[in-house]
Motif scaffolding. Structure first.
Motif, PDB file in Angstrom:
ATOM      1  N   ALA A  70       0.837  -1.201   0.000  1.00 21.18           N
ATOM      2  CA  ALA A  70       0.000   0.000   0.000  1.00 21.18           C
ATOM      3  C   ALA A  70       0.874   1.254   0.000  1.00 21.18           C
ATOM      4  O   ALA A  70       0.585   2.229  -0.694  1.00 21.18           O
ATOM      5  N   GLU A  71       1.971   1.219   0.773  1.00 21.39           N
ATOM      6  CA  GLU A  71       2.902   2.359   0.785  1.00 21.39           C
ATOM      7  C   GLU A  71       3.542   2.570  -0.579  1.00 21.39           C
ATOM      8  O   GLU A  71       3.701   3.703  -1.029  1.00 21.39           O
ATOM      9  N   GLN A  72       3.893   1.483  -1.240  1.00 24.71           N
ATOM     10  CA  GLN A  72       4.483   1.590  -2.577  1.00 24.71           C
ATOM     11  C   GLN A  72       3.502   2.251  -3.545  1.00 24.71           C
ATOM     12  O   GLN A  72       3.887   3.100  -4.355  1.00 24.71           O
ATOM     13  N   PHE A  73       2.229   1.877  -3.446  1.00 19.85           N
ATOM     14  CA  PHE A  73       1.213   2.470  -4.314  1.00 19.85           C
ATOM     15  C   PHE A  73       1.012   3.946  -3.975  1.00 19.85           C
ATOM     16  O   PHE A  73       0.901   4.794  -4.867  1.00 19.85           O
ATOM     17  N   ALA A  74       0.998   4.265  -2.684  1.00 24.69           N
ATOM     18  CA  ALA A  74       0.871   5.665  -2.269  1.00 24.69           C
ATOM     19  C   ALA A  74       2.029   6.489  -2.832  1.00 24.69           C
ATOM     20  O   ALA A  74       1.821   7.593  -3.357  1.00 24.69           O
ATOM     21  N   LEU A  75       3.231   5.961  -2.764  1.00 28.59           N
ATOM     22  CA  LEU A  75       4.396   6.666  -3.304  1.00 28.59           C
ATOM     23  C   LEU A  75       4.289   6.861  -4.814  1.00 28.59           C
ATOM     24  O   LEU A  75       4.661   7.913  -5.341  1.00 28.59           O
ATOM     25  N   GLU A  76       3.770   5.852  -5.509  1.00 30.55           N
ATOM     26  CA  GLU A  76       3.580   5.964  -6.957  1.00 30.55           C
ATOM     27  C   GLU A  76       2.593   7.098  -7.286  1.00 30.55           C
ATOM     28  O   GLU A  76       2.853   7.933  -8.146  1.00 30.55           O
ATOM     29  N   LEU A  77       1.467   7.114  -6.586  1.00 30.77           N
ATOM     30  CA  LEU A  77       0.460   8.154  -6.827  1.00 30.77           C
ATOM     31  C   LEU A  77       1.016   9.540  -6.501  1.00 30.77           C
ATOM     32  O   LEU A  77       0.817  10.498  -7.253  1.00 30.77           O
ATOM     33  N   LEU A  78       1.713   9.645  -5.376  1.00 26.82           N
ATOM     34  CA  LEU A  78       2.264  10.934  -4.973  1.00 26.82           C
ATOM     35  C   LEU A  78       3.342  11.413  -5.944  1.00 26.82           C
ATOM     36  O   LEU A  78       3.460  12.615  -6.196  1.00 26.82           O
ATOM     37  N   GLY A  79       4.086  10.485  -6.515  1.00 29.66           N
ATOM     38  CA  GLY A  79       5.066  10.856  -7.527  1.00 29.66           C
ATOM     39  C   GLY A  79       4.396  11.467  -8.746  1.00 29.66           C
ATOM     40  O   GLY A  79       4.880  12.461  -9.313  1.00 29.66           O
ATOM     41  N   HIS A  80       3.268  10.904  -9.136  1.00 23.52           N
ATOM     42  CA  HIS A  80       2.512  11.449 -10.263  1.00 23.52           C
ATOM     43  C   HIS A  80       1.990  12.856  -9.937  1.00 23.52           C
ATOM     44  O   HIS A  80       2.083  13.769 -10.754  1.00 23.52           O
ATOM     45  N   LEU A  81       1.457  13.030  -8.728  1.00 26.60           N
ATOM     46  CA  LEU A  81       0.949  14.345  -8.328  1.00 26.60           C
ATOM     47  C   LEU A  81       2.063  15.379  -8.261  1.00 26.60           C
ATOM     48  O   LEU A  81       1.875  16.536  -8.649  1.00 26.60           O
ATOM     49  N   LYS A  82       3.228  14.943  -7.795  1.00 27.19           N
ATOM     50  CA  LYS A  82       4.360  15.874  -7.694  1.00 27.19           C
ATOM     51  C   LYS A  82       4.827  16.315  -9.087  1.00 27.19           C
ATOM     52  O   LYS A  82       5.050  17.503  -9.322  1.00 27.19           O
ATOM     53  N   SER A  83       4.942  15.376 -10.004  1.00 33.85           N
ATOM     54  CA  SER A  83       5.349  15.711 -11.377  1.00 33.85           C
ATOM     55  C   SER A  83       4.347  16.654 -12.036  1.00 33.85           C
ATOM     56  O   SER A  83       4.725  17.612 -12.710  1.00 33.85           O
ATOM     57  N   ALA A  84       3.066  16.376 -11.846  1.00 31.86           N
ATOM     58  CA  ALA A  84       2.027  17.213 -12.447  1.00 31.86           C
ATOM     59  C   ALA A  84       2.009  18.605 -11.821  1.00 31.86           C
ATOM     60  O   ALA A  84       1.706  19.590 -12.498  1.00 31.86           O
ATOM     61  N   ARG A  85       2.370  18.707 -10.555  1.00 34.04           N
ATOM     62  CA  ARG A  85       2.432  20.009  -9.907  1.00 34.04           C
ATOM     63  C   ARG A  85       3.537  20.849 -10.534  1.00 34.04           C
ATOM     64  O   ARG A  85       3.356  22.030 -10.810  1.00 34.04           O
ATOM     65  N   VAL A  86       4.662  20.217 -10.809  1.00 37.42           N
ATOM     66  CA  VAL A  86       5.783  20.916 -11.442  1.00 37.42           C
ATOM     67  C   VAL A  86       5.364  21.452 -12.815  1.00 37.42           C
ATOM     68  O   VAL A  86       5.763  22.535 -13.218  1.00 37.42           O
ATOM     69  N   GLU A  87       4.528  20.691 -13.517  1.00 36.02           N
ATOM     70  CA  GLU A  87       4.045  21.094 -14.845  1.00 36.02           C
ATOM     71  C   GLU A  87       2.853  22.043 -14.771  1.00 36.02           C
ATOM     72  O   GLU A  87       2.277  22.389 -15.796  1.00 36.02           O
ATOM     73  N   ASN A  88       2.442  22.424 -13.560  1.00 32.11           N
ATOM     74  CA  ASN A  88       1.293  23.307 -13.348  1.00 32.11           C
ATOM     75  C   ASN A  88       0.004  22.747 -13.960  1.00 32.11           C
ATOM     76  O   ASN A  88      -0.796  23.482 -14.537  1.00 32.11           O
ATOM     77  N   SER A  89      -0.192  21.440 -13.819  1.00 30.27           N
ATOM     78  CA  SER A  89      -1.377  20.784 -14.380  1.00 30.27           C
ATOM     79  C   SER A  89      -2.638  21.033 -13.566  1.00 30.27           C
ATOM     80  O   SER A  89      -3.736  20.839 -14.067  1.00 30.27           O
ATOM     81  N   TYR A  90      -2.481  21.418 -12.312  1.00 28.28           N
ATOM     82  CA  TYR A  90      -3.644  21.678 -11.463  1.00 28.28           C
ATOM     83  C   TYR A  90      -3.332  22.812 -10.495  1.00 28.28           C
ATOM     84  O   TYR A  90      -2.181  23.086 -10.193  1.00 28.28           O
ATOM     85  N   ARG A  91      -4.407  23.451 -10.033  1.00 29.00           N
ATOM     86  CA  ARG A  91      -4.266  24.531  -9.061  1.00 29.00           C
ATOM     87  C   ARG A  91      -4.329  23.970  -7.645  1.00 29.00           C
ATOM     88  O   ARG A  91      -3.594  24.372  -6.755  1.00 29.00           O
ATOM     89  N   ASP A  92      -5.273  23.049  -7.434  1.00 28.45           N
ATOM     90  CA  ASP A  92      -5.423  22.426  -6.129  1.00 28.45           C
ATOM     91  C   ASP A  92      -5.941  21.006  -6.310  1.00 28.45           C
ATOM     92  O   ASP A  92      -6.252  20.591  -7.422  1.00 28.45           O
ATOM     93  N   ILE A  93      -6.006  20.288  -5.205  1.00 30.19           N
ATOM     94  CA  ILE A  93      -6.387  18.881  -5.287  1.00 30.19           C
ATOM     95  C   ILE A  93      -7.268  18.494  -4.110  1.00 30.19           C
ATOM     96  O   ILE A  93      -7.093  18.994  -2.990  1.00 30.19           O
ATOM     97  N   ILE A  94      -8.203  17.600  -4.392  1.00 26.18           N
ATOM     98  CA  ILE A  94      -9.072  16.994  -3.380  1.00 26.18           C
ATOM     99  C   ILE A  94      -8.719  15.516  -3.362  1.00 26.18           C
ATOM    100  O   ILE A  94      -8.626  14.885  -4.423  1.00 26.18           O
TER     101      ILE A  94
END
Length: 148
Positions: A77-101
């Motif tokens: 579960a931690e590995q999956f959480a890290l995978e998802l968070l990595g995607h969110l971090k990359s997308a944040r760098v690209e300014n793909s979203y303003r905020d997240i729920i």
């Protein structure tokens, strides 16, 4: 005008869906057509039985004390959480979203929170500790509206 896109992560320990939406439009119309699916993720190892994930090795001894290893299902579960968070971090760098729920059951929400990078955490506007991974379309929209 700046980015007005809100991302919505619906996740549990083995599957996740990522949506984009314009929150104001969603709140006004309250319809699933305002949720745009942009990604689906699965982590099959999280669905396996604990016995299938382990070797015969127990914990380890270090510095004269016994150190218990992490439970295999929690580790996956931690590995999956890290995978998802990595995607969110990359997308944040690209300014793909303003905020997240983020919507996840309490145990998985805890893992997400534990590993969440600070730059992503400050963009989280709402955390909903529910399991909505089984909901699609209108069911999801109707349940979300109760929390937004």
């Amino acid at each position: 005008m700046g980015n007005t896109v809100t991302w919505l992560l619906i996740a549990d320990a083995s599957k996740a869906r990522l949506y984009s939406m314009h929150k104001a439009r969603f709140l006004l119309d309250k319809h699933s057509k305002n949720l745009n699916l942009i990604g689906q993720f699965t982590h099959d190892a999280s669905r396996m039985k604990g016995i299938d994930l382990v070797s015969d090795r127990m914990g380890t001894f270090g510095n004269g004390s016994f150190e218990e290893t992490t439970l295999p299902k929690v580790h996956e579960a931690e590995q999956f959480a890290l995978e998802l968070l990595g995607h969110l971090k990359s997308a944040r760098v690209e300014n793909s979203y303003r905020d997240i729920i983020i919507v996840a059951p309490p145990s998985f929400m805890g893992l997400l929170h534990k590993h969440m990078p600070h730059e992503v955490d400050k963009l989280v506007v709402k955390r909903i500790e529910k399991d909505y991974t089984q909901y699609n379309g209108e069911e999801l929209a109707q349940n979300l509206i109760n929390h937004l």
